[in-house]
Structure formats: C-alpha cells, structure tokens
Design a protein around this motif. Structure first.
Motif, PDB file in Angstrom:
ATOM      1  N   ARG A 161      -8.792   0.716  -2.623  1.00  0.00           N
ATOM      2  CA  ARG A 161      -9.519  -0.124  -3.338  1.00  0.00           C
ATOM      3  C   ARG A 161      -8.981  -1.175  -4.205  1.00  0.00           C
ATOM      4  NH1 ARG A 161     -14.244   4.211  -3.014  1.00  0.00           N
ATOM      5  NH2 ARG A 161     -14.990   3.718  -1.058  1.00  0.00           N
ATOM      6  N   ALA A 162      -7.838  -0.855  -4.786  1.00  0.00           N
ATOM      7  CA  ALA A 162      -6.946  -1.808  -5.681  1.00  0.00           C
ATOM      8  C   ALA A 162      -6.421  -3.026  -4.669  1.00  0.00           C
ATOM      9  CB  ALA A 162      -6.254  -1.157  -6.344  1.00  0.00           C
ATOM     10  N   THR A 163      -6.333  -2.725  -3.547  1.00  0.00           N
ATOM     11  CA  THR A 163      -5.624  -3.771  -2.483  1.00  0.00           C
ATOM     12  C   THR A 163      -6.843  -5.196  -2.365  1.00  0.00           C
ATOM     13  OG1 THR A 163      -4.594  -2.111  -1.472  1.00  0.00           O
ATOM     14  CG2 THR A 163      -4.646  -4.324  -0.451  1.00  0.00           C
ATOM     15  N   PRO A 164      -6.430  -6.273  -2.955  1.00  0.00           N
ATOM     16  CA  PRO A 164      -7.436  -7.282  -2.539  1.00  0.00           C
ATOM     17  C   PRO A 164      -7.307  -8.065  -1.399  1.00  0.00           C
ATOM     18  CG  PRO A 164      -5.524  -8.084  -3.699  1.00  0.00           C
ATOM     19  CD  PRO A 164      -5.226  -6.551  -3.520  1.00  0.00           C
ATOM     20  N   CYS A 189     -13.022  -4.974   1.795  1.00  0.00           N
ATOM     21  CA  CYS A 189     -13.606  -3.571   1.378  1.00  0.00           C
ATOM     22  C   CYS A 189     -12.757  -2.543   1.878  1.00  0.00           C
ATOM     23  CB  CYS A 189     -15.232  -3.558   1.255  1.00  0.00           C
ATOM     24  SG  CYS A 189     -16.047  -3.530   3.020  1.00  0.00           S
ATOM     25  N   ARG A 205      -8.998   9.714  -5.346  1.00  0.00           N
ATOM     26  CA  ARG A 205      -7.720   9.065  -5.833  1.00  0.00           C
ATOM     27  C   ARG A 205      -7.192   8.229  -4.982  1.00  0.00           C
ATOM     28  NH1 ARG A 205      -5.515   6.228  -8.535  1.00  0.00           N
ATOM     29  NH2 ARG A 205      -3.882   6.401  -9.903  1.00  0.00           N
ATOM     30  N   THR A 206      -7.116   8.576  -3.713  1.00  0.00           N
ATOM     31  CA  THR A 206      -6.320   7.919  -2.281  1.00  0.00           C
ATOM     32  C   THR A 206      -7.419   6.476  -2.452  1.00  0.00           C
ATOM     33  OG1 THR A 206      -5.451   9.679  -1.435  1.00  0.00           O
ATOM     34  CG2 THR A 206      -5.734   7.762  -0.266  1.00  0.00           C
ATOM     35  N   LEU A 260       0.901  -1.174   0.139  1.00  0.00           N
ATOM     36  CA  LEU A 260       0.000  -0.090  -0.003  1.00  0.00           C
ATOM     37  C   LEU A 260       0.745   1.320  -0.101  1.00  0.00           C
ATOM     38  CD1 LEU A 260      -2.942  -0.564   2.405  1.00  0.00           C
ATOM     39  CD2 LEU A 260      -3.047   0.289   0.171  1.00  0.00           C
ATOM     40  N   ARG A 301       2.285   1.998  -3.407  1.00  0.00           N
ATOM     41  CA  ARG A 301       1.373   2.396  -4.419  1.00  0.00           C
ATOM     42  C   ARG A 301       0.754   3.689  -4.070  1.00  0.00           C
ATOM     43  NH1 ARG A 301      -0.308  -3.096  -3.903  1.00  0.00           N
ATOM     44  NH2 ARG A 301      -2.077  -2.553  -2.251  1.00  0.00           N
ATOM     45  N   GLU A 325      -9.205   5.193  -4.513  1.00  0.00           N
ATOM     46  CA  GLU A 325      -8.922   4.442  -5.662  1.00  0.00           C
ATOM     47  C   GLU A 325      -7.812   3.311  -5.343  1.00  0.00           C
ATOM     48  OE1 GLU A 325      -8.648   6.271  -9.446  1.00  0.00           O
ATOM     49  OE2 GLU A 325     -10.622   7.307  -9.323  1.00  0.00           O
ATOM     50  N   VAL A 326      -6.669   3.856  -4.936  1.00  0.00           N
ATOM     51  CA  VAL A 326      -5.526   2.992  -4.824  1.00  0.00           C
ATOM     52  C   VAL A 326      -5.719   2.130  -3.488  1.00  0.00           C
ATOM     53  CG1 VAL A 326      -3.114   3.380  -3.821  1.00  0.00           C
ATOM     54  CG2 VAL A 326      -3.971   4.894  -5.360  1.00  0.00           C
TER      55      VAL A 326
END
Length: 352
Positions: free
Chosen positions: A206-209, A245, A200-201, A167, A170, A203-204
């Motif tokens: 939420r890209a963490t699975p 989530c 934007r933050t 995190l 990214r 989005e980054v």
C-alpha cells in the motif's frame, strides 16, 4: 599455460594455414566460432576468453621476433608487415569468437526464459500438485515448495517493470522474497511470507503510489498457486478503473462471489434494480448513488444525507421512489442483503 590460452596459437595458426590455402571466407574462422560457442555453453567469461586470444597473439609475435633475430632473415619493414597482418588475424578471430559467444549466450537466455515461462504457466494452471514439477519449479524459480505464499496481480500500467522492481526491493527489506512474471493483463508475483500474517506485506504494498494491486489469500506451498492466482485476478477486477489501491481477496469476498457467478449477479441486478435502470440516465444515477450510500449507512437517512449530500427528506423520497418502482419493501427495516449484493453487482459491471 591454461588450456584456453594454449588453444589460441593453434587457432591462429589454423586460420593462417586456411588463408594460405585460399579457403572460403565462411570457413576461415570455423575454429574460432566453435570455441566461442563451446566456451559460452561452459560458462567461461567472455573477457577471459578474449584475453587468451590476446595472449596467444603476443606469444606468436614473440616467436616470430625470436626467429627473425636468430636467422637475421627479416628486416624492420618485413616485421611491420607481418605484425600488422598478425594482429588483423587476431582481431578478426577475436571478433568471430565474440559473435559466436553472444549468439550462444542469447540462445541459452532464451531457452532459460522459455523454461521459466513454462514453469510459471504450469504453476498457474494447477501443476503445482505434481511433486516432480513442483520440485523443478521451486529450484528454478527459487520458490519454496511449502510455506505461506500469496499471489499478487499488479495492474498493467507499468510497461518497463519499474514499479514491480521497486516493490520487490521493498518487500525484500521486510523479509518477503518475491518472483515476478509479466503477463498480458498484469504483472503477477509470488510472495513468500515468513508467516501467515499478511498485514506487514499489505503495508508495504500500500506504500506503492498510483497502482492497483489485487492480493490473494494466504495459501500454503506451490500446490495452491493456481487458486491464489485466480483470487488475485478476481480481486484486481473488483477495483474500479483508474483507481489506485491495494485490496486483499478477503476484503472483497462478496464481489468475488458475484464475479464468480455472473448469471446470479445479472439476475440480482434485474430483479432489484431493473426498473430503476430503465429510467433516464441522470435520474437512475442519482437514485442508485443515494441507494448505495443508504445501504452503506445501514438504512440511516440522516447519515446518508450528510454523505450524498442532500436533505434527509430527499433521501427518504428517493428510497420510496425505488420501492415504488421495484415493488420491493424498502425503508421499514435495515437494507436487504439482496439489495446490497445487487448494488455491488451493478457497480462491478458498470465500472468495467
């Protein structure tokens, strides 16, 4: 010759003199250990320090060879014995220096960790309003005193911190600096934003699975980190167990309100849902799931039936059943706000 290099022959000679005097093993290498402690405190790289001891040993050996040639007092066997003993002393001296260096280095690291932990605790408990404390925290933790900031709480399913490290990398790519601390219940991060825009933050994040993350609202500066920390923890609590989530505080304000007022939440559940919950589990589960969907669909039986799924008349019958049990008016108007809050409160307590 650099000062540290000049010290090595002296240290080796002191070691030899002490050995000749049959000094106790514990004090033979006091000078070496003192040097290791001192140079670690000064921040001299260990490789440089050990190199100086190797150079010192070489200088002593060259002096011995020069004396042997000049006096012709030592033969080849004598020189081999002396050389072996000399390098044994140099090796042991270097070993003692390295041990002392590492011990001091560890002490310094632990002291730094303790100081950083103390600063974290102070910020999270509200000491960011103290100018002197905030200045020190800003300097040591590398956080701006002012400017937009959010606090995030990452669910503690990451024992080695790999998710947090990813995190941080990214976030750095999009210009968001972060600093992190592992706590008993979660990982906590301070995220320094370029502006108050959080999109934007998010989005980054939420890209963490496969991770649950609670994100505070945007606050300004270290004076509000305690507030943001409570918001992040509260938001994380609104996420159902095992759900992956990322949720912001502003997206869960009703839930945060209920979690912050447990007595009110309990009363809402008792008044609006108590009679339903008194039914056997299979029956009250079906009623409550239908009721939740009915509220989300703004009282539309048709849309509720599509999502449950069941027949539209089944939805109406279940809503009437709840109205009969509770004595509350349902079905003739949009779902009451109190019912929506009661269902949220039940879900929060039911999922913990």
């Amino acid at each position: 010759m650099p000062r540290q290099h000049r010290q090595c022959p002296r240290a080796a000679r002191r070691g030899r003199r002490r050995r000749r005097a049959a000094a106790p093993e514990s004090v033979l290498y006091d000078a070496a250990r003192d040097t290791g402690h001192r140079r670690a405190d000064q921040g001299l790289p260990l490789d440089e320090l050990l190199r100086s001891y190797r150079m010192g040993g070489r200088l002593i050996w060259e002096d011995l060879l020069g004396e042997a040639r000049a006096s012709d007092a030592l033969d080849a066997d004598d020189l081999r014995v002396i050389g072996t003993r000399l390098w044994q002393v140099i090796d042991e001296t270097s070993s003692q220096v390295a041990r002392a260096y590492h011990a001091t280095e560890l002490r310094i690291v632990r002291a730094d960790e303790q100081r950083r932990a103390s600063l974290w605790e102070g910020l999270l408990s509200g000491r960011g309003v103290e100018p002197a404390f905030a200045l020190e925290a800003s300097r040591i933790l590398d956080i701006r005193m002012d400017g937009p900031l959010v606090v995030v709480a990452v669910d503690h399913q990451d024992p080695l911190g790999a998710v947090v490290d990813g995190l941080a990398d990214r976030l750095r790519v999009v210009g968001v600096a972060s600093t992190w601390q592992r706590r008993a219940e979660c990982h906590v991060g301070f995220l320094q934003l370029a502006s108050t825009d959080l999109d934007r933050t998010l989005e980054v994040l939420r890209a963490t699975p496969d991770v649950a993350i609670g994100v505070s609202s945007v606050v300004r500066g270290l004076a509000r980190t305690d507030v943001a920390f409570r918001e992040a923890l509260t938001t994380l609590r609104t996420i159902e167990p095992d759900a992956a989530c990322v949720v912001s505080y502003d997206e869960r304000l009703p839930d945060a309100l209920l979690l912050g007022s447990p007595e009110v939440a309990e009363r809402l559940v008792r008044v609006w849902l108590g009679a339903v919950l008194a039914l056997p589990t299979p029956e009250h589960t079906a009623l409550l799931e239908t009721l939740e969907t009915w509220v989300e669909c703004a009282g539309s039986a048709s849309r509720t039936a599509e999502r449950v799924p069941c027949h539209r008349n089944t939805v109406l019958n279940r809503v009437r059943r709840v109205a009969d049990l509770t004595g509350l008016p349902l079905g003739d108007a949009p779902p009451p706000m109190e019912l929506a809050l009661a269902l949220r409160a039940w879900r929060l307590t039911h999922s913990e």
